[in-house]
Design an enzyme around this catalytic site. Sequence first.
Site, PDB file in Angstrom:
ATOM      1  N   GLU A   1       0.846  -1.203   0.000  1.00  0.00           N
ATOM      2  CA  GLU A   1       0.000   0.000   0.000  1.00  0.00           C
ATOM      3  C   GLU A   1       0.885   1.260   0.000  1.00  0.00           C
ATOM      4  O   GLU A   1       0.635   2.215  -0.731  1.00  0.00           O
ATOM      5  CB  GLU A   1      -0.917  -0.030   1.226  1.00  0.00           C
ATOM      6  CG  GLU A   1      -1.756   1.224   1.441  1.00  0.00           C
ATOM      7  CD  GLU A   1      -1.701   1.704   2.889  1.00  0.00           C
ATOM      8  OE1 GLU A   1      -1.238   2.837   3.117  1.00  0.00           O
ATOM      9  OE2 GLU A   1      -2.111   0.938   3.801  1.00  0.00           O
TER      10      GLU A   1
ATOM     11  N   GLU B   1      10.068   2.416   2.495  1.00  0.00           N
ATOM     12  CA  GLU B   1       8.729   2.281   3.069  1.00  0.00           C
ATOM     13  C   GLU B   1       8.584   1.022   3.912  1.00  0.00           C
ATOM     14  O   GLU B   1       7.852   1.026   4.886  1.00  0.00           O
ATOM     15  CB  GLU B   1       7.677   2.282   1.959  1.00  0.00           C
ATOM     16  CG  GLU B   1       7.613   3.588   1.178  1.00  0.00           C
ATOM     17  CD  GLU B   1       7.203   4.778   2.045  1.00  0.00           C
ATOM     18  OE1 GLU B   1       6.308   4.608   2.901  1.00  0.00           O
ATOM     19  OE2 GLU B   1       7.792   5.861   1.866  1.00  0.00           O
TER      20      GLU B   1
HETATM   21 ZN    ZN Z   1       0.995   2.580   6.995  1.00  0.00          ZN
END
Ligand code: ZN
Length: 1029
Positions: free
Chosen positions: A101, A174
């Site tokens: 995501e 990330e």
């Molecule tokens: Zn997150």
Amino acid sequence: MLRFTKLISKQMRHVRLAFRRWNSNSMSNRALGYNVGEEIHGFTVNKVTNIPELFLTAVRLDHIDTGAQYLHLARDDSNNLFSVQFRTTPMDSTGVPHILEHTVLCGSEKYPCRDPFFKMLNRSLSTFMNAFTASDYTMYPFSTQNSKDFQNLLSVYLDAVFFPRLRELDFWQEGWRLEHEIPKDPLSPFVFKGVVFNEMKGAFSDNEALFAQHLQNKLLPDHTYSVVSGGDPLHIPDLTWEQLKQFHATHYHPSNARFFTYGDLPLEQHLKQIHEEALCKFQQIKPNTAVPPQSLWHKPRAHHIKCGPDSLAADPAKQTTVSVSYLLADITDTFEVFTLNLLSTLLLSGPNSPFYKALIEAKIGTNFSPAAGFDGSTREACFSVGLQGIEESDVEPIRGIIAKTIDEVIENGFEEERIEAILHKIEIQMKHQTTNFGLSLASAIASCWNHDGDPVEVLKIGDKVTQFRECLKKNPHFLQEKVKQYFKDNSHCLTLTMSPDDAYFEKQARAEQEKIKEKVISLTDEKKKEIYQKGLELLALQSATQDASSLPALKVSDIQPTIPFTEVEMAFAGDVPVQYCAQPTNGVVYFRALSSLNTLPEELKPYVPLFCHVITKMGCGSLDYRQQAQQIELKTGGMSASPCIVPDNSDMDVYEQGVLFSSSCLERNLTDMMYLWSTVFNNPRFEDEERLRVLVRQIAQELCNGIPDSGHVYAAVRASRTLTPSGEAEEVFGGMNQVKLMKRIAEMPDLTTVLRLLPRIKLHLLNSDNMRCALNATPQQICKASDDINMFIREISRKKKDRKLLRAHVIEKPLNPAHTGSSATYGVKVTRKLISDPTFKPCEMKTYFQFPFPVHFASECIRTVPYTDNDYASLRILARLVTAKFLHSEIREKGGAYGGGAKLGQGGIFTFYSYRDPNSTETLASFTNGVKWAKAGKFTQQDIDEAKLSVFSSVDSPIAPSDKGMNCFLYGISDEMKQRHREQLFAVTHDDLVKVANKYLAIGQSTRGVAIVGPENESITKDPSWVIR
Ligand SMILES: [Zn+2]
């Protein structure tokens, strides 16, 4: 697990929605013209449904070549929403859907720049942008009122999810990476870094989240619900880049996608763009992502987990949590789910519910267990009930109480009036207009649709209510039979207990160290060198100037130059001013009153939040607290009170202090609601010490539980405490001192002294002296409403001679500065009484709140200028600019914090903050570097324009009919002032930005305060300039 949601939702409290053309229903009617079987841009229409109670028409379509599903809700609402959701069902706890995501938002084929998602925040007038990872789906929603903006954002979102670059460096940034603590120093130790890694460490320092996670894992142990979709910090480092790409290929495919659009923009255009930019490039596949039904247990199970100790727990010996959970019906059975949801509310909501009486009022624990109530987020819905803040030895007795309560409900059923109260609540919720209605609908249908249920069925609430009433009529034992079936006779039942381990965080840290060691030991010298090189490469990439020119953008000229003014009328009820605002409120009336605290003695101030919390919950007049709760549920949409501190808009040392009473009801119930208010004002009950104890324990528990989530708010409130008199007042009402006070009260064996303070506060607050009221309703209703308000004011007590203003320094200001003297709309001069403290001197202070968390929340606040000052607009743009162009990269990308930035508060406090941050003093250095960066002025006109767009998207965010006119009523900010502020924002130049950075933010220019919430910190403890709490 949401990307940035916590921060955004804090800001979202101020985002409201406009409803124009409310009575026309034109988009909804137009959509009724679609025919089943009709082909539009690669899609086939397969169902068209009118849902009159929500003023919308639902159109369901399928994409012919890929099987992608589509739902459009046509409604006359300009705040259009898009979302695409994929069924993501991981089978391990590496957090692969969550990291994916994040990573798809790091650049795509058509938009190859770094982080287009965050960049679009500055190139759009979006009213909402976010992405969510749930247990079994991932959703990407946005909303905007501008059609060009909608197309731009749609293009970026489609490219991100279907054609992301997913580069290895993005995965490291990330997700997770092994790197030297100081990337440039190959001798510094190896550590784990990564945004999701730190986000999840922060998330699981919250014991409520930990409990809820284990609850789901253990109650549904057979498939995807047995793992942590957000990622378990100790398993995240097992994920490889290859696995991430594989997960994308199998899950982010149109055949596994559900598209949703909402609002007044034409459907055809959405379909065309989605087909041409994405779907036409795919062929149908079989995604194989379905979640099988959970196989049912033959006998109940039990499980125990450990958590970190709560250093603020009201009673250190009582830190155990227990809950009993039941697996309920399939989420796609919409009527059964509606009934069970309603049944859960009957079982444990409010002081009249059986579980509240049996568990909360038994005072064995402080509050219900986390995740108590109905949960419809999994393939089969669940229900949980239990207690937190209990002694370990109370687990068995509590299980006994739960079983006994269920037996009693099966025996006695529910009072008819309670069922009516809940159906009334559903009616008022359907009519109440919110600013993010599209998003609420998208969330409401997500789970059912995700498991191939019919999302339109979920929305037909009117039908459900009718069917429910019929079932009850046919069979008066309808609900009792459900309780027997789903609770008493249900062997798929889990008892989960959680207790603290003093060494919990230590053990977690040790396990992380072991994991690092495990990774490092297998590294060859060559590999180590490669890690060092890659660390430098990432740093260089993060520090490089970014080219975002591929991204679409609105221009400053796309922003409306002026705002429509809201018509309000001012009248008097006795000598109390009342603001009337006629709005299309859909038959709901909103009443508010603001009462000043100016006569309240200082020593009573800290108890005002407690007073507000209990004033509508202790009973009034002839009603005891149970009867009062029943009346509030039957007649209103809620009645509440909250303390408020409003900094003046032209003088930093002046503020207004008061309590805001808020309420809403259906038109037919206004007289009853105003009668309830006058009874609360005239005869509140303050005698029931046991009732007070129950409420105080709940508040204290909620406040303590909130710290891991809102640490940045507590840090900012403390950091600004010594900068202005209003900051000092804010700390008293909502800072860490308030949390500690509540905790102290919750521990007191005898509450009579506290109970005696309440009537003293009442004396100063619950009367018509220094009060003003506001009412929002349909134009037809306003005349009748004014009679009810007049009656209310006549009935409550009036001025008493002995109540003098305690502060000599009261400053009277017109409520609407544009309407001084005799004005047509305001008619008469209405003033507010503000106060100043001439003894207050701003001073510098650094506070460190030590908590056993694995992450920090840092804040630095600087005193600048108030709202009406010419420099305010420049500082507001600067805050956005330094966030987007400097702090985001330093604190999030390089530092690995979940979030960080700067903002300018309405009171003129410039606030730097970080959220779930692995660093502390390094982040403070980033704040200082942010100021240096701003002073150097190395930003472009494009950067400034982007910051302006971003500021305007919040300045122009929609306002719900219930909240129109509130800026003037609460803050004394008229539409004329707002328009002037807009013009100042438009006019801000490069020179202005550099000037205000030098004038206010540079060291030595203005008074500043610093506060950090975080774990033990040796260097700070040794530094005498810090106050450690
Ligand atoms: Zn997150």
